[in-house]
Motif scaffolding. Structure first.
Motif, short mmCIF file in Angstrom:
data_model
loop_
_atom_site.label_atom_id
_atom_site.label_comp_id
_atom_site.label_asym_id
_atom_site.label_seq_id
_atom_site.Cartn_x
_atom_site.Cartn_y
_atom_site.Cartn_z
N ALA A 1 0.84 -1.20 0.00
CA ALA A 1 0.00 0.00 0.00
C ALA A 1 0.87 1.25 0.00
O ALA A 1 1.80 1.38 0.79
N ALA A 2 0.57 2.15 -0.92
CA ALA A 2 1.29 3.42 -1.02
C ALA A 2 0.30 4.55 -0.78
O ALA A 2 -0.57 4.81 -1.61
N THR A 3 0.40 5.19 0.38
CA THR A 3 -0.46 6.31 0.69
C THR A 3 0.23 7.60 0.25
O THR A 3 1.32 7.92 0.75
N PHE B 1 5.29 3.94 -7.47
CA PHE B 1 6.05 3.46 -8.62
C PHE B 1 5.71 2.01 -8.94
O PHE B 1 5.24 1.26 -8.09
N ALA B 2 5.97 1.65 -10.20
CA ALA B 2 5.83 0.26 -10.64
C ALA B 2 6.70 0.06 -11.88
O ALA B 2 6.93 1.00 -12.65
N GLY B 3 7.17 -1.17 -12.05
CA GLY B 3 7.94 -1.49 -13.25
C GLY B 3 7.04 -1.87 -14.41
O GLY B 3 5.88 -2.27 -14.22
N SER C 1 4.15 -4.72 -9.47
CA SER C 1 3.23 -4.23 -8.46
C SER C 1 3.56 -2.79 -8.07
O SER C 1 4.69 -2.34 -8.20
N ILE C 2 2.54 -2.07 -7.63
CA ILE C 2 2.75 -0.70 -7.18
C ILE C 2 3.46 -0.70 -5.84
O ILE C 2 3.11 -1.47 -4.93
N GLN C 3 4.48 0.17 -5.72
CA GLN C 3 5.30 0.25 -4.51
C GLN C 3 5.43 1.71 -4.07
O GLN C 3 5.40 2.62 -4.90
N PRO C 4 5.61 1.95 -2.76
CA PRO C 4 5.78 3.32 -2.29
C PRO C 4 7.17 3.90 -2.57
O PRO C 4 7.39 5.10 -2.41
N SER C 5 8.12 3.04 -3.01
CA SER C 5 9.47 3.48 -3.33
C SER C 5 9.85 2.97 -4.71
O SER C 5 9.36 1.92 -5.16
N ASN C 6 10.74 3.69 -5.39
CA ASN C 6 11.18 3.24 -6.72
C ASN C 6 12.32 2.23 -6.64
O ASN C 6 12.80 1.75 -7.66
N GLN C 7 12.74 1.88 -5.44
CA GLN C 7 13.85 0.96 -5.25
C GLN C 7 13.50 -0.42 -5.80
O GLN C 7 12.59 -1.09 -5.32
N GLY C 8 14.21 -0.84 -6.84
CA GLY C 8 14.06 -2.19 -7.38
C GLY C 8 12.86 -2.43 -8.26
O GLY C 8 12.63 -3.57 -8.70
#
Length: 219
Positions: A138-140, A148-150, A206-213
């Motif tokens: 979950a990204a609030t 972010f997502a790839g 998948s959607i992530q709260p950080s762009n890391q990886g």
């Protein structure tokens, strides 16, 4: 002339007369406006004590079920987002979703995609989901912040009948039906005017709260 003396009242008669007078006084008081105490009936699960007015205040309801933890109003809507697909390498990109609205909202899951043709028509693309770099988190988003997502795909020859040549992408946020147009930016920072996508379509992470990886490794 004979004078008759009044008869004396017996003790029992005096007692009976006093009781009659007292009963008459009580009846007069009741008729003067005295009201019986209100009767309060409590039903269901309400356990609050009655107030001086005879009313019962029910306890506040506690929300239950899925809407108690994530109401639909908390999800990010298409109109609240700005989407950019930033190319990273051939056949690989990073999706950046930015909250441009005036409230915080939450993204959770996978984005949906469709293609845009030069005439602004919709090009149907196959879309596969992959838990990369892991399951959805979950990204609030506060206004101005991003999730972010790839994204990856196989390129193709434009002459190939199965090749989809799109000029842009349409993105649908998770659990929503309305889509928004994304900006597709090339390695040089300029808008991409044509994007050849093979018949296999797109693979989204998948959607992530950080762009890391989040960017897929080059194949």
């Amino acid at each position: 002339m004979t004078v008759r003396r009044p008869a004396r009242l017996t003790a029992a008669a005096v007692t009976a007369l006093a009781a009659a007078v007292l009963l008459t006084a009580c009846d007069d008081d009741a008729g003067a406006g005295a009201q019986p105490a209100p009767t309060v009936t409590v039903t269901g699960a309400a356990s609050a004590a009655p107030t001086g007015t005879g009313k019962v205040t029910a306890p506040e309801a506690t929300p239950t079920g899925p809407t108690a933890t994530q109401p639909s109003s908390a999800r990010c809507k298409a109109g609240e987002l700005e989407a950019t697909v930033q190319l990273q390498d051939a056949g690989s990109a990073m999706l950046i979703l930015t909250d441009k609205g005036g409230r915080s909202c939450t993204l959770f899951g996978y984005p949906g995609y469709g293609g845009l043709r030069a005439d602004n028509g919709t090009e149907v693309l196959a879309v596969k989901r992959e838990a990369h770099p892991g399951p959805p988190t979950a990204a609030t988003l506060k206004p101005g912040t991003s999730a972010f997502a790839g994204l990856k795909w196989a390129s193709c020859d434009k002459a190939d009948p199965g090749c989809h040549v799109v000029t842009g992408l349409r993105l649908t946020p998770p659990d929503e039906t309305e889509a928004l147009t994304t900006r597709v930016i090339g390695l040089d920072g300029k808008p991409v005017v044509q994007l050849p996508v093979s018949a296999a379509g797109l693979t989204t992470g998948s959607i992530q709260p950080s762009n890391q990886g989040v960017v897929f490794a080059r194949q």
